[in-house]
Write an enzyme that holds these catalytic residues in place. Structure first.
Site, PDB file in Angstrom:
ATOM      1  N   ARG A 225      86.126   9.875 -46.859  1.00 53.11           N
ATOM      2  CA  ARG A 225      86.891   9.120 -45.863  1.00 53.11           C
ATOM      3  C   ARG A 225      87.655   8.011 -46.573  1.00 53.11           C
ATOM      4  O   ARG A 225      87.219   7.533 -47.638  1.00 53.11           O
ATOM      5  CB  ARG A 225      85.956   8.484 -44.824  1.00 53.11           C
ATOM      6  CG  ARG A 225      85.405   9.467 -43.808  1.00 53.11           C
ATOM      7  CD  ARG A 225      86.457   9.927 -42.797  1.00 53.11           C
ATOM      8  NE  ARG A 225      85.932  10.848 -41.822  1.00 53.11           N
ATOM      9  CZ  ARG A 225      86.071  12.181 -41.871  1.00 53.11           C
ATOM     10  NH1 ARG A 225      86.720  12.747 -42.860  1.00 53.11           N
ATOM     11  NH2 ARG A 225      85.575  12.938 -40.913  1.00 53.11           N
ATOM     12  N   HIS A 273      95.139  14.345 -45.309  1.00 43.44           N
ATOM     13  CA  HIS A 273      93.875  14.733 -44.659  1.00 43.44           C
ATOM     14  C   HIS A 273      93.868  16.226 -44.327  1.00 43.44           C
ATOM     15  O   HIS A 273      93.766  16.626 -43.152  1.00 43.44           O
ATOM     16  CB  HIS A 273      93.629  13.897 -43.393  1.00 43.44           C
ATOM     17  CG  HIS A 273      92.175  13.886 -42.998  1.00 43.44           C
ATOM     18  ND1 HIS A 273      91.562  12.819 -42.404  1.00 43.44           N
ATOM     19  CD2 HIS A 273      91.205  14.830 -43.132  1.00 43.44           C
ATOM     20  CE1 HIS A 273      90.293  13.096 -42.156  1.00 43.44           C
ATOM     21  NE2 HIS A 273      90.055  14.326 -42.597  1.00 43.44           N
TER      22      HIS A 273
HETATM   23  P1  NDP Z   1      76.275  15.779 -44.997  1.00 42.33           P
HETATM   24  O1  NDP Z   1      75.786  14.828 -43.963  1.00 42.33           O
HETATM   25  O2  NDP Z   1      75.820  17.198 -44.928  1.00 42.33           O
HETATM   26  O3  NDP Z   1      75.898  15.241 -46.452  1.00 42.33           O
HETATM   27  C1  NDP Z   1      76.027  13.902 -46.812  1.00 42.33           C
HETATM   28  C2  NDP Z   1      75.489  13.705 -48.226  1.00 42.33           C
HETATM   29  O4  NDP Z   1      75.736  12.363 -48.626  1.00 42.33           O
HETATM   30  C3  NDP Z   1      73.969  13.924 -48.324  1.00 42.33           C
HETATM   31  O5  NDP Z   1      73.648  14.563 -49.526  1.00 42.33           O
HETATM   32  C4  NDP Z   1      73.429  12.504 -48.305  1.00 42.33           C
HETATM   33  O6  NDP Z   1      72.190  12.353 -48.987  1.00 42.33           O
HETATM   34  C5  NDP Z   1      74.507  11.779 -49.064  1.00 42.33           C
HETATM   35  N1  NDP Z   1      74.495  10.338 -48.729  1.00 42.33           N
HETATM   36  C6  NDP Z   1      74.732   9.758 -47.540  1.00 42.33           C
HETATM   37  N2  NDP Z   1      74.608   8.422 -47.624  1.00 42.33           N
HETATM   38  C7  NDP Z   1      74.273   8.162 -48.908  1.00 42.33           C
HETATM   39  C8  NDP Z   1      73.999   6.971 -49.635  1.00 42.33           C
HETATM   40  N3  NDP Z   1      74.030   5.771 -49.036  1.00 42.33           N
HETATM   41  N4  NDP Z   1      73.683   7.085 -50.938  1.00 42.33           N
HETATM   42  C9  NDP Z   1      73.631   8.298 -51.541  1.00 42.33           C
HETATM   43  N5  NDP Z   1      73.881   9.466 -50.906  1.00 42.33           N
HETATM   44  C10 NDP Z   1      74.193   9.395 -49.616  1.00 42.33           C
HETATM   45  O7  NDP Z   1      77.864  15.695 -44.947  1.00 42.33           O
HETATM   46  P2  NDP Z   1      78.932  16.854 -45.266  1.00 42.33           P
HETATM   47  O8  NDP Z   1      78.679  17.359 -46.648  1.00 42.33           O
HETATM   48  O9  NDP Z   1      78.976  17.839 -44.165  1.00 42.33           O
HETATM   49  O10 NDP Z   1      80.291  16.030 -45.197  1.00 42.33           O
HETATM   50  C11 NDP Z   1      80.515  14.885 -46.000  1.00 42.33           C
HETATM   51  C12 NDP Z   1      81.762  14.155 -45.521  1.00 42.33           C
HETATM   52  O11 NDP Z   1      82.934  14.869 -45.876  1.00 42.33           O
HETATM   53  C13 NDP Z   1      81.890  14.003 -43.995  1.00 42.33           C
HETATM   54  O12 NDP Z   1      81.092  12.945 -43.494  1.00 42.33           O
HETATM   55  C14 NDP Z   1      83.368  13.707 -43.840  1.00 42.33           C
HETATM   56  O13 NDP Z   1      83.579  12.316 -43.913  1.00 42.33           O
HETATM   57  C15 NDP Z   1      84.002  14.381 -45.069  1.00 42.33           C
HETATM   58  N6  NDP Z   1      84.886  15.497 -44.687  1.00 42.33           N
HETATM   59  C16 NDP Z   1      86.207  15.451 -45.060  1.00 42.33           C
HETATM   60  C17 NDP Z   1      87.062  16.483 -44.744  1.00 42.33           C
HETATM   61  C18 NDP Z   1      88.485  16.466 -45.208  1.00 42.33           C
HETATM   62  O14 NDP Z   1      89.266  17.352 -44.828  1.00 42.33           O
HETATM   63  N7  NDP Z   1      88.881  15.529 -46.049  1.00 42.33           N
HETATM   64  C19 NDP Z   1      86.600  17.654 -43.987  1.00 42.33           C
HETATM   65  C20 NDP Z   1      85.196  17.609 -43.655  1.00 42.33           C
HETATM   66  C21 NDP Z   1      84.381  16.560 -43.992  1.00 42.33           C
HETATM   67  P3  NDP Z   1      70.823  13.060 -48.442  1.00 42.33           P
HETATM   68  O15 NDP Z   1      71.068  14.546 -48.632  1.00 42.33           O
HETATM   69  O16 NDP Z   1      69.769  12.533 -49.297  1.00 42.33           O
HETATM   70  O17 NDP Z   1      70.744  12.691 -46.981  1.00 42.33           O
END
Ligand code: NDP
Length: 310
Positions: A225, A273
């Protein structure tokens, strides 16, 4: 009796597409807009950038279904409301994200970014070719998208690391977990890919301190984001030559204003995006299925952890 879904979204064209698909393929559901006379009685809302005052407008809501992978657009009032919140998880979107990241990785690995900039100046310069294993790609976030991207890049021979909150075990990917371990990953990174969700803990995580922890000439790919990036500090790190450049797909302000200096920063490549979309069919099918599950008191799919906010 049809399952009622209140669609609260700021994108009229998107709304029309969702409603049209639902009318054709999900006749067991009825998708209505906020001006419909049944809206006040709706218990389930499908949301895309809903208003901050959604809950006072529709106090009967009991379940929120984000029509996207990220849920940050719901805003803090809804995210902390205690209502169950679900999101979209979609295989095509994983594949699409990998394609986008691969393009960015190849741009840096094979010096296509530099060739493109040289073209603009009619400058002929060749660069040494390195094999994929010599390129260290690190992924911030090893969730649905980050894990898929990490595994796919590792299968292509890149040296891949990944960072998440809880420790993962992924074949051929060196995994790190927690804030204390982040510098250890960053110091051995040529290309850093951000696929974190936006939350208070990750806002402006791509900042000067992080850039300074990367080796000279590292490249950034941000498809999480816009709120993850401190734009002024990124521009500074690129113009001062510490970072080689960046591929940015998401921005704090979208659409990105023509006056934003990111457009003019040499080495920064901007896409609007478009890294990866969930298909309309997957959005309508998953949202409809979850609305029915809620109605029938069955466990919801792809529910977020409200405490963590993702
Ligand atoms: P998930 O919720 O499946 O995964 C998030 C990951 O980030 C997890 O591994 C989580 O760790 C890790 N994480 C979250 N907070 C922290 C932190 N504070 N410190 C370390 N690691 C952290 O999300 P997705 O993979 O489905 O999507 C990720 C993002 O991609 C979405 O939220 C969205 O913003 C973005 N996106 C962008 C798109 C685009 O076209 N540009 C399209 C789709 C999504 P843990 O596994 O330990 O919980």
């Amino acid at each position: 009796m049809k399952t009622l879904i209140l669609l609260i979204s700021n994108d009229d064209e998107f709304n029309q597409g969702l409603i049209h698909y639902a009318q054709q393929h999900r006749q067991d559901t009825e998708w209505i807009l906020p001006n419909d006379q049944q809206a006040a009685s709706a218990e389930v809302a499908a949301c895309w950038f809903p208003d901050n005052n959604t809950l006072s407008q529709f106090p009967n809501l009991k379940c929120l279904l984000a029509v996207s992978a990220g849920v940050d657009h719901l805003g803090s009032a809804l995210l902390t409301s205690g209502l169950p919140i679900c999101r979209i998880v979609n295989e095509e979107q994983q594949r699409g994200m990998f394609e986008f990241v691969l393009w960015g990785v190849l741009n840096a690995h094979r010096h296509f970014d530099r060739a493109h900039m040289n073209h603009a100046e009619c400058h002929w310069q060749r660069y040494p070719q390195q094999a994929a294993p010599a390129i260290r790609v690190s992924i911030l976030g090893l969730g649905v998208l980050g894990k898929y991207v990490a595994q796919s890049l590792a299968e292509m021979g890149y040296s891949v690391s990944g960072w998440s909150r809880s420790l993962k075990d992924i074949d051929n990917v060196t995994c790190f977990a927690g804030n204390a371990s982040l510098p250890s990953m960053l110091k051995d990174t040529d290309i850093l890919v951000n696929l974190l969700p936006l939350s208070p803990a990750t806002t402006h995580i791509l900042n000067k301190k992080l850039f300074d922890s990367l080796p000279h000439n590292a490249y950034i790919i941000n498809c999480g984001r816009g709120g993850h990036v401190n734009e002024a500090e990124l521009i500074q790190a690129v113009t001062q030559g510490h970072l080689r450049g960046a591929l940015l797909d998401v921005f704090e302000e979208e659409p990105l204003s023509a006056s934003n200096p990111l457009w003019q920063t040499k080495g920064i490549l901007i896409t609007p995006h478009m890294a990866s979309e969930a298909s309309l069919s997957s959005i309508v099918e998953q949202t409809s299925d979850n609305a029915k599950r809620f109605e029938q008191n069955f466990p919801l799919m792809n529910k977020i952890n409200s405490e963590q906010g993702y």
